[in-house]
Scaffold this motif. Sequence first.
Motif, PDB file in Angstrom:
ATOM      1  N   UNK A 207      11.505  -6.587   4.978  1.00  0.00           N
ATOM      2  CA  UNK A 207      11.298  -7.741   4.107  1.00  0.00           C
ATOM      3  C   UNK A 207      10.760  -7.304   2.759  1.00  0.00           C
TER       4      UNK A 207
ATOM      5  N   UNK B 217      13.700  -6.345   0.746  1.00  0.00           N
ATOM      6  CA  UNK B 217      14.442  -7.550   0.397  1.00  0.00           C
ATOM      7  C   UNK B 217      13.715  -8.319  -0.699  1.00  0.00           C
ATOM      8  N   UNK B 218      12.396  -8.237  -0.649  1.00  0.00           N
ATOM      9  CA  UNK B 218      11.578  -8.957  -1.612  1.00  0.00           C
ATOM     10  C   UNK B 218      11.815  -8.465  -3.034  1.00  0.00           C
ATOM     11  N   UNK B 219      12.263  -7.203  -3.161  1.00  0.00           N
ATOM     12  CA  UNK B 219      12.541  -6.668  -4.494  1.00  0.00           C
ATOM     13  C   UNK B 219      13.775  -7.319  -5.094  1.00  0.00           C
ATOM     14  N   UNK B 220      14.723  -7.703  -4.214  1.00  0.00           N
ATOM     15  CA  UNK B 220      15.988  -8.231  -4.710  1.00  0.00           C
ATOM     16  C   UNK B 220      16.077  -9.747  -4.639  1.00  0.00           C
ATOM     17  N   UNK B 221      15.134 -10.348  -3.968  1.00  0.00           N
ATOM     18  CA  UNK B 221      15.174 -11.798  -3.833  1.00  0.00           C
ATOM     19  C   UNK B 221      16.117 -12.223  -2.729  1.00  0.00           C
TER      20      UNK B 221
END
Lengths: 163, 104
Positions: free
Chosen positions: B37, B40-44
């Motif tokens: 996650x 993923x949080x870096x890419x939104x």
Amino acid sequence: MSSQSIRDQIKFQFWQGLGWNIGTGLLYFAFIMTGAWLIGSTMERRHLARLGVGEDELRHVTASNCAPDIAAHNVIMVSGSVVVANDLFKSWRARVRSLFGGAIPHYESMVMRARREAILRMKREADTLGSDHVCGVRLHTTSVGVGNQAGGVEVLAYGTAIL
Amino acid sequence: MLLSNVDHIPGREIVAYLDLVQGSTVRTKHLGRDIAAGFKNMMGGELRGYTELLQDARREATKRMIEAAEALDADAVVNVRYTTSSIAGGAAELFAYGTAVKLA
């Protein structure tokens, strides 16, 4: 020379060995931010397109947040939830914006997207059960931490499907 | 067990209000999911692992609420509400509550 300053020097040489001076640091930063921005906005556009298609598909399922006194032969609670995060670039821009205050449009759009997705999933569940009305809908938003930073938002939509 | 989140069961008559019933669970995510996650949080975008985790937890809380209602010999639970609160260190509490009722 004190042991503190020797340690500092070793630390400095270590980072320099990795090529970390201010110039390359900024370059890495710009590279990561541009990447995050490109991927993030593409994904946002795709998500909005998917939402549009889904909402058109489920137009016959209506929702309300009041309690109608209508005849039904069965009721089933349905729910939809989603956790959505902003990309790094937008989180960073929001952090800069919070120095000056004011609206943060990127976060507004993230929360709205999450809300639409949650409602859509709830309606989809109702649709699979053969219901075309969901009453008493409640929406619930919680901020979700990723690692040690608050990154995402969870939206839950739930209601009572009338059959 | 019928569940409804409005104050009655549409089309049915309530003869007795028994008691408030509740169910809750406190969950935390495991490290692998957290790392995934984080990337993923870096890419939104959607953090699917978290969505599933919270859904599972909510199902568990609902199950416990239903068990409490069954112990009261209820026919339905009305006015069901869900709340989520984050308790320290990446743990979240999922809580479901409602009123257990007897139907005609």
